[in-house]
Design an enzyme around this catalytic site. Sequence first.
Site, PDB file in Angstrom:
ATOM      1  N   ASP A 161      77.164  33.256  48.746  1.00  0.00           N
ATOM      2  CA  ASP A 161      78.014  34.123  47.925  1.00  0.00           C
ATOM      3  C   ASP A 161      77.198  35.301  47.391  1.00  0.00           C
ATOM      4  O   ASP A 161      77.669  36.445  47.357  1.00  0.00           O
ATOM      5  CB  ASP A 161      78.607  33.320  46.769  1.00  0.00           C
ATOM      6  CG  ASP A 161      79.251  32.034  47.263  1.00  0.00           C
ATOM      7  OD1 ASP A 161      80.267  32.116  47.955  1.00  0.00           O
ATOM      8  OD2 ASP A 161      78.703  30.942  47.001  1.00  0.00           O
ATOM      9  N   HIS A 189      81.133  27.154  43.978  1.00  0.00           N
ATOM     10  CA  HIS A 189      81.225  27.752  45.317  1.00  0.00           C
ATOM     11  C   HIS A 189      82.667  27.577  45.795  1.00  0.00           C
ATOM     12  O   HIS A 189      82.992  26.689  46.582  1.00  0.00           O
ATOM     13  CB  HIS A 189      80.248  27.095  46.299  1.00  0.00           C
ATOM     14  CG  HIS A 189      80.460  27.572  47.713  1.00  0.00           C
ATOM     15  ND1 HIS A 189      80.225  28.861  48.099  1.00  0.00           N
ATOM     16  CD2 HIS A 189      80.934  26.942  48.818  1.00  0.00           C
ATOM     17  CE1 HIS A 189      80.526  29.005  49.384  1.00  0.00           C
ATOM     18  NE2 HIS A 189      80.964  27.851  49.835  1.00  0.00           N
TER      19      HIS A 189
HETATM   20  P1  NAD Z   1      80.471  20.767  61.421  1.00  0.00           P
HETATM   21  O1  NAD Z   1      81.730  19.960  61.390  1.00  0.00           O
HETATM   22  O2  NAD Z   1      80.135  21.614  62.591  1.00  0.00           O
HETATM   23  O3  NAD Z   1      79.231  19.781  61.216  1.00  0.00           O
HETATM   24  C1  NAD Z   1      79.204  18.773  60.260  1.00  0.00           C
HETATM   25  C2  NAD Z   1      78.404  17.630  60.856  1.00  0.00           C
HETATM   26  O4  NAD Z   1      78.204  16.664  59.830  1.00  0.00           O
HETATM   27  C3  NAD Z   1      79.130  16.907  62.010  1.00  0.00           C
HETATM   28  O5  NAD Z   1      78.288  16.864  63.154  1.00  0.00           O
HETATM   29  C4  NAD Z   1      79.392  15.521  61.433  1.00  0.00           C
HETATM   30  O6  NAD Z   1      79.317  14.511  62.434  1.00  0.00           O
HETATM   31  C5  NAD Z   1      78.276  15.397  60.427  1.00  0.00           C
HETATM   32  N1  NAD Z   1      78.505  14.408  59.378  1.00  0.00           N
HETATM   33  C6  NAD Z   1      79.683  14.055  58.805  1.00  0.00           C
HETATM   34  N2  NAD Z   1      79.460  13.058  57.928  1.00  0.00           N
HETATM   35  C7  NAD Z   1      78.132  12.813  57.928  1.00  0.00           C
HETATM   36  C8  NAD Z   1      77.314  11.874  57.246  1.00  0.00           C
HETATM   37  N3  NAD Z   1      77.833  10.990  56.395  1.00  0.00           N
HETATM   38  N4  NAD Z   1      75.990  11.882  57.503  1.00  0.00           N
HETATM   39  C9  NAD Z   1      75.459  12.759  58.385  1.00  0.00           C
HETATM   40  N5  NAD Z   1      76.188  13.639  59.079  1.00  0.00           N
HETATM   41  C10 NAD Z   1      77.518  13.665  58.846  1.00  0.00           C
HETATM   42  O7  NAD Z   1      80.490  21.620  60.069  1.00  0.00           O
HETATM   43  P2  NAD Z   1      79.566  22.855  59.681  1.00  0.00           P
HETATM   44  O8  NAD Z   1      80.200  24.107  60.129  1.00  0.00           O
HETATM   45  O9  NAD Z   1      78.166  22.563  60.079  1.00  0.00           O
HETATM   46  O10 NAD Z   1      79.721  22.828  58.083  1.00  0.00           O
HETATM   47  C11 NAD Z   1      79.160  21.775  57.334  1.00  0.00           C
HETATM   48  C12 NAD Z   1      79.595  21.860  55.888  1.00  0.00           C
HETATM   49  O11 NAD Z   1      79.083  23.042  55.267  1.00  0.00           O
HETATM   50  C13 NAD Z   1      81.104  21.893  55.649  1.00  0.00           C
HETATM   51  O12 NAD Z   1      81.381  21.049  54.545  1.00  0.00           O
HETATM   52  C14 NAD Z   1      81.368  23.340  55.269  1.00  0.00           C
HETATM   53  O13 NAD Z   1      82.537  23.461  54.478  1.00  0.00           O
HETATM   54  C15 NAD Z   1      80.132  23.619  54.478  1.00  0.00           C
HETATM   55  N6  NAD Z   1      79.830  25.050  54.255  1.00  0.00           N
HETATM   56  C16 NAD Z   1      79.270  25.362  53.051  1.00  0.00           C
HETATM   57  C17 NAD Z   1      78.919  26.659  52.780  1.00  0.00           C
HETATM   58  C18 NAD Z   1      78.284  27.020  51.461  1.00  0.00           C
HETATM   59  O14 NAD Z   1      78.010  28.221  51.252  1.00  0.00           O
HETATM   60  N7  NAD Z   1      78.014  26.107  50.535  1.00  0.00           N
HETATM   61  C19 NAD Z   1      79.151  27.648  53.739  1.00  0.00           C
HETATM   62  C20 NAD Z   1      79.710  27.300  54.971  1.00  0.00           C
HETATM   63  C21 NAD Z   1      80.038  25.978  55.217  1.00  0.00           C
HETATM   64  C1  LMR Z   2      82.166  29.524  53.092  1.00  0.00           C
HETATM   65  O1  LMR Z   2      81.984  29.959  51.955  1.00  0.00           O
HETATM   66  O2  LMR Z   2      82.062  30.231  54.106  1.00  0.00           O
HETATM   67  C2  LMR Z   2      82.550  28.073  53.273  1.00  0.00           C
HETATM   68  O3  LMR Z   2      82.277  27.341  52.109  1.00  0.00           O
HETATM   69  C3  LMR Z   2      83.987  28.011  53.674  1.00  0.00           C
HETATM   70  C4  LMR Z   2      84.407  26.611  54.057  1.00  0.00           C
HETATM   71  O4  LMR Z   2      85.477  26.215  53.575  1.00  0.00           O
HETATM   72  O5  LMR Z   2      83.711  25.927  54.829  1.00  0.00           O
END
Ligand code: NAD
Ligand code: LMR
Length: 342
Positions: A161, A189
């Site tokens: 952010d 967030h």
């Molecule tokens: P993704 O679905 O591609 O990957 C997530 C992985 O986590 C999968 O491979 C899944 O099998 C694994 N997983 C699920 N439960 C698990 C567990 N208990 N132990 C270990 N691994 C586990 O998703 P992504 O695009 O990599 O995003 C991951 C997370 O990050 C999501 O929750 C998304 O919303 C979040 N995110 C946060 C931000 C931020 O700024 N904070 C930004 C973007 C995404």
């Molecule tokens: C982001 O800020 O891009 C993510 O947290 C959005 C999401 O819901 O995975």
Amino acid sequence: MATEPTTVTITGGGGQIGYALMFRIAAGDMLGPDRPVRLRLLEIPQGMRAAEGAALELQDCAFPLLTDVDVTDDPLTAFNGTRIAMLVGARPRTAGMERGDLLAANAGIFGPQGDAIGAVADDGVRVVVVGNPANTNALIAAASASPDIPAERFTALTRLDHNRAVGQLTEKLGVGADQIEGVAIWGNHSASQFPDVTHAVVGSGDTMVIDVLAERLGGHEAATAWLDDVFIPRVAKRGAEIIDVRGSSSVASAANAAIDHVRDEQLGTPRRTWTSAAVVSRGEYGVPEGLVCSFPVRSRGHEHGYEVVEGLDLDDRSRARIAASVDELVGERDAVRALGVL
Ligand code: NAD
Ligand code: LMR
């Protein structure tokens, strides 16, 4: 080169952000060119093949800093001796899922992972939670790791952010990202966050962003209107915009922000002012103690971690925006408490 490698654990190692993270960490982008790294990738059984495939590719890169890669579905193995834990894997929201269901599903992930970190991680471990809802997942993991690991070692990612806010300002003001200092993200967030430019400066530091905006937009009223109507919602809802345009959530920018977060926490904030991270509140700025809330923060390096920048003046509008996001965090915490998790 230091001889002892730093153990870094990535959960969700078979997922998108995990894939975007691990090659940059192995290349030295996070801990610098002198620190060898041992990577541990944690997955659930369904994600193991993808993580194993990524590990094969890591081997094929022959990174000089990467000493070894372990892929496992056992949290106790994944966090054994870990110094830096990046909790990325989470349960995504699916159709028909209520917010309470999402919190419950993630409590079932971040509770046991916190337990495992408390049991086997390095005593000096630092943890960043990326998986959403990141602030409350960090709260759950910290509570589960207590009392073995102090809660303040747990943080959640709002650097994405922060970087988004800087990106919007560089476009509007026509300056480079390294020319903008003093942006802050407050709160959750989520779309309730407050991206704050009140203290932001341009260039050498004596020109306020708000004054440059006023000059360009025809006065302070117009600048405030742009901040309220365009900048704040654009930054706060950027995650949804990326999903809409790209068809899936942010990956490379999220991994980049997670690397920025850990690098600045470990090596110290290099900038003159501060960055943003969600940390455990000690009551700063009236945020209830114990909530994992985003603040302007600084770090003096690994032993200290992020510390909230105190003493910034906040006007009534800023205070109201922060209070609204903090209310959302309180609601999430209370929902998790109602599940008996905290
Ligand atoms: P993704 O679905 O591609 O990957 C997530 C992985 O986590 C999968 O491979 C899944 O099998 C694994 N997983 C699920 N439960 C698990 C567990 N208990 N132990 C270990 N691994 C586990 O998703 P992504 O695009 O990599 O995003 C991951 C997370 O990050 C999501 O929750 C998304 O919303 C979040 N995110 C946060 C931000 C931020 O700024 N904070 C930004 C973007 C995404
Ligand atoms: C982001 O800020 O891009 C993510 O947290 C959005 C999401 O819901 O995975």
